[in-house]
Structures are given as C-alpha cells and as structure tokens.
Design an enzyme around this catalytic site. Structure first.
Site, PDB file in Angstrom:
ATOM      1  N   ASP A  14     -31.054  26.296  40.137  1.00  0.00           N
ATOM      2  CA  ASP A  14     -31.149  25.155  39.221  1.00  0.00           C
ATOM      3  C   ASP A  14     -32.572  25.045  38.679  1.00  0.00           C
ATOM      4  O   ASP A  14     -33.491  24.666  39.405  1.00  0.00           O
ATOM      5  CB  ASP A  14     -30.771  23.861  39.946  1.00  0.00           C
ATOM      6  CG  ASP A  14     -30.607  22.680  38.993  1.00  0.00           C
ATOM      7  OD1 ASP A  14     -31.288  22.662  37.946  1.00  0.00           O
ATOM      8  OD2 ASP A  14     -29.803  21.782  39.292  1.00  0.00           O
ATOM      9  N   CYS A  52     -30.798  18.712  30.926  1.00  0.00           N
ATOM     10  CA  CYS A  52     -30.310  19.801  31.775  1.00  0.00           C
ATOM     11  C   CYS A  52     -29.581  20.881  30.977  1.00  0.00           C
ATOM     12  O   CYS A  52     -29.649  22.065  31.317  1.00  0.00           O
ATOM     13  CB  CYS A  52     -29.432  19.262  32.895  1.00  0.00           C
ATOM     14  SG  CYS A  52     -27.947  18.391  32.348  1.00  0.00           S
ATOM     15  N   HIS A  55     -23.503  17.988  34.661  1.00  0.00           N
ATOM     16  CA  HIS A  55     -24.729  18.726  34.971  1.00  0.00           C
ATOM     17  C   HIS A  55     -24.435  20.201  34.742  1.00  0.00           C
ATOM     18  O   HIS A  55     -23.270  20.616  34.707  1.00  0.00           O
ATOM     19  CB  HIS A  55     -25.184  18.477  36.412  1.00  0.00           C
ATOM     20  CG  HIS A  55     -26.559  19.020  36.698  1.00  0.00           C
ATOM     21  ND1 HIS A  55     -27.627  18.814  35.857  1.00  0.00           N
ATOM     22  CD2 HIS A  55     -27.030  19.781  37.725  1.00  0.00           C
ATOM     23  CE1 HIS A  55     -28.705  19.400  36.363  1.00  0.00           C
ATOM     24  NE2 HIS A  55     -28.366  19.997  37.484  1.00  0.00           N
TER      25      HIS A  55
END
Length: 513
Positions: free
Chosen positions: A214, A170, A197
């Site tokens: 995202d 990520c 995250h």
C-alpha cells in the site's frame, strides 16, 4: 511488451460484449455496476503498457540511488545476520518509501492561489474539459474560497499525467505506483476494495506469492491492516493484472463468514463466471506454456486461501511482539523482527563521545559517521516503527498500527569501558495523548542499577553516583492508549517534517575526565 496495440483493441472490443452473453448478463443494478467497475479497472491496468510511460518512469525514479540503498542493505544483512534477501525485494521496500516520503503527496483541498487559504470548500463536480478528458479525468472537483477565488481538481487516471501532478488520493496513489512498478518490470496487481480503497499487490519471485503493498501507508505484506487496523467491513477485494482478474478477499480478512453474508447483491456464481471470462480474454494471445503457468500459480493461491487462510487466525497478543511469521521484508521494515537482527553497540572513545538522532532525517550521527534508519543503531527493539503523517506533516516512533496496542520497547547499548567519564547527559523528546505512557530508564552494568529518566528534559548521570558502570543501557517503553488508534497515544521523537530538520530529537553526551 505484454500486448500489441492491435491485441489491446481486440481485448477492449471483446470486453464490451461480455454483458450480451446470455449466461453472463447482469440480473440487477448491483451486478450491472459490478461489471462496469470490473471493465473500467481492466482497461486502466492495460494502459500501463506504454513506452512513453516506461521512459518517463525511468527519468523520474532515482533507480540508481534506490538500487544502491537496496544493495547496501542486502550486503549488511548478509554480513551481520547471515540473511539472504533478494535485491529486487529490497529495492521494492526502498521504492515504496521513496514514493511515499519524497515523490507523491496527499491532496485534501486546494490552497487558494489568491489569499493562501488552506480551507477552501467543495462546491460541485464540474464537466471535464478537453485536457481533462485527454488525461482520463472523468470527474473534476470544484472548490470556492471565502475571498471569491475558485479552484478545480481533476481526478486524473492517466499515469503519465500523475507522474507530473504527483498528488491525489488513494486512487491516484495506487494507480501511479502500479504504473511505476510495471514500468520497472515488477509483476503487479491493482487491488480494488469495494468499500472505497485501492492498493497494489506485487509478486515476489523469491517467496513465490503475491504480497500486499500500500503506497499510501508505506506498508508491505500487512493484509489485515484494513480489517483490524482501520476497522473496515470488507466486501470485495478484487485484483486486476495484465492476465487475470481475481477475487482475493480471503487474503484480507479473518472474518470471511461475515463478509460472505454481506455479499448478497451479486450472485457468487455469476461473479466467478465473469472473472473467468475476463481472464480468458486477457490470456487468449498468450502461448500455452504461459497459460499453464498462470493456471498453476492461481491454483496455489487458492490453496493458500483454503488451507492456510487468514480466517483461521486471530490477531493475538503474541502477534504484537517480534513476529516470526510473515515475510522477513515486512518484519524488517516494520521494526517487528526479533532482536537478533540489530544488537548494535555504541563504542565510546575520546573522539566518539556524542550520539545524536534526528527523526525527520531518520539518521544517527556518531563521531564522524552517520547511520540511516532509526533501528540501525538500537541494541534491540520490539513492536515499534517510524510513522510519517502526511496530512499533519509530523513523524515519530510509535508502536505498530494495531487496534489493540501492546507494549513497544527500544534499547540502546553504550559501551563505556574504554574511557574515563565523569558525566552523561541524556535527552529524548516524547509526546503522549489520552492515557499513553513513555517510560525511559538507564541501567548501569555490571551493577544493574536502574536510573529513571524524564523525557523532554536533559537528564544528567554523574559518575560518582554509580558504583560500577562499564555499559549503559537506555531503555524506552511505549504503552497505554485507548481505542483503535491507541498505538499513537505514546510517541517518541515527535517532530515536524517541515520545521525540525535541524533539531535533534535524541542526544547522549559523555563528558570525559
């Protein structure tokens, strides 16, 4: 350019002096770590302003192709639904999907170059070499295979390098995507979730607000995803941009009181002072009118948090159906807009008598025409979206991601009034897990006869078995499932992204007299 190189160096020097100011000195190890992390991400974001990076982004991103898709979608929404949506917002949707599905890939463990073993084991963190340091890799993961071969995975932070490697977790995903957005002149924030995250926020000039984005999830404007979909216990969500660092945790929670109880290691007043100091340093070279604009925009954001906060909401049953709240972009992308945004009908004729859909291509074929997007040719739908699993390399339609899944519905409308038909063959692929259920039926109109259908088999409807059928409605309902991943327990059109590109997951064949 946002900063000259001399301004940037001046900013870096001032940032390094923050901890020496009496009122801003960390009082414990948690505050020292917090400040170190803040300064690290500020430096990372400032490096997005780079001419070589901008040039490379414009070489690797298919801007013309994505823009054409966005413009076609804009024109179609205007023509069919009288909706006015900014092209740049639609381009963002196309860019996000391209980045997720075609450009970047998830890295778990390396594949052995000697024996092709895909389950190499992590052994140790290694010292970065000169090339790693050049590309801002502070950590290098070392792996070993049972055959004796070894492999290394540098965790690059340099977006120029990430545009080459095109893989990571990520951190690499968000870093590269934010750099691309900045190089394409979007105003972007890099969001750090302290519970491990990262993602992006993009400022929409049409909606006058920051939108969650995202790239790992191909998700836009779904800020409660992490707390309610992933069951995360959030603590800090911090936004880093060229001109400010802000605490935006309120946007991502309905449980702010619980979060504040978890935020006990760092003084809240100290955090506010440090964020204000960093923002002041970042804005020192700006003209006064720009500073006033940023201040006014931040005040509006705080009002959004305080007077229209997520924490006053609950994830209600009604929010698992066609949404009216939230941006239209998000609802269209997720398949959660109300049914009047589709209303497509297949007009059957002698030459157009076969309907085909392939989930891997996400494309319909009808006669000599093709249509992109699973929702393009449905009559109505509710609480359904197309999911791609990057790790398993699978795709399917399911209910939207939610900890408490409701019912998902898709309906196709087939007009048979202009032809004399003798039989209809219908085939749909599905997979269910746990107590998930996929119900399929065909309804003949105007006599309203309901015909149950089975998935993964070829269902045949004979003309002589129905009294009057000018229109056929094929309806699929997805329901059941348990736990926070229950939405995945009923899947329609599940196919392998690697093996099933030429395999149809949905077919309707009409035989004429």
């Amino acid at each position: 350019m946002a900063f000259s190189s001399s301004n940037r160096e001046s900013i870096f020097r001032q940032l390094n002096l923050i901890s020496s100011e009496k009122d801003l000195q960390p009082k414990n190890e948690a505050e020292r770590h917090f400040l170190k992390q803040l300064l690290s991400y500020v430096r990372r974001v400032l490096l997005y302003e780079d001419q070589k990076l901008r040039e490379k982004v414009n070489r690797v991103v298919p801007v013309k192709e994505l823009l054409e898709k966005a413009m076609r979608k804009r024109d179609l929404l205007k023509k069919e639904n009288n909706l006015e949506i900014d092209t740049r917002d639609l381009f963002l949707v196309e860019l996000l999907a391209w980045f997720k599905n075609s450009f970047f890939s998830w890295f778990d463990v390396p594949v052995c170059s000697r024996c092709s073993n895909s389950k190499m084991k992590f052994v140790e963190y290694q010292t970065p070499n000169a090339e790693d340091v050049k590309n801002d890799a502070s950590r290098v993961e070392g792996y070993a295979c049972s055959c004796g071969a070894k492999s290394r995975f540098p965790r690059y932070n340099n977006p120029l390098k990430l545009l080459e490697t095109r893989k990571g977790r990520c951190g690499e995903w968000a870093n590269c995507f934010c750099a691309i957005l900045h190089s394409l002149d979007y105003e972007v924030r890099f969001i750090l979730d302290s519970t491990d995250h990262v993602w992006a926020e993009v400022y929409s000039t049409t909606e006058k607000r920051w939108m969650h984005c995202d790239p790992c999830e191909n998700a836009i404007d779904t800020p409660l995803l992490y707390e309610h979909g992933w069951n995360k216990k959030l603590i800090y969500c911090l936004a880093f941009s060229f001109f400010e660092v802000q605490d935006v945790t309120w946007r991502y929670t309905t449980q702010i009181d619980e979060i504040l109880q978890r935020r006990s290691n760092c003084r809240e007043s100290w955090i506010i002072d440090v964020l204000m100091k960093i923002s002041a340093i970042l804005q020192q070279h700006l003209p006064n009118d720009k500073k006033e604009y940023l201040c006014e925009r931040r005040l509006k954001e705080l009002v959004e948090f305080l007077f229209d906060p997520n924490q006053k909401r609950t994830v209600k049953e009604s929010e698992r159906h066609g949404r009216q709240s939230g941006s239209l972009l998000w609802r269209l992308q997720r398949g959660e807009a109300s049914s009047n945004t589709t209303m497509f009908t297949f007009e059957i004729s002698e030459s157009n008598n076969k309907i085909v859909y392939n989930c891997v291509k996400d494309e319909y074929s009808f006669g000599d025409k093709t249509f992109e997007g699973w929702s393009k040719c449905v009559y109505r739908f509710n609480n359904v979206f197309r999911k791609e699993e990057n790790d398993w390399k699978m795709c399917y339609l399911s209910r939207r991601e939610n900890s408490i899944p409701g019912e998902g519905v898709i309906e196709w409308n087939i007009n048979l009034s202009k032809v004399k038909w003798t039989s209809i063959e219908i085939f749909l692929m599905s997979e269910t897990y746990s107590n998930g259920v996929v119900d399929v039926s065909a309804v003949t109109l105007p006599d309203n006869k309901v015909l149950p259908l089975k998935t993964n088999t070829r269902n045949k409807i004979e003309r002589k078995s129905v009294d009057n059928c000018d229109t056929l409605l094929v309806t699929t309902k997805l329901r059941g499932g348990t736990s926070q991943v229950g939405w995945q327990h009923a899947q329609l059109f599940r196919q392998s992204l690697l093996k099933d590109r030429e395999k149809n997951s949905f077919e309707i064949n009409i035989t004429m007299n």
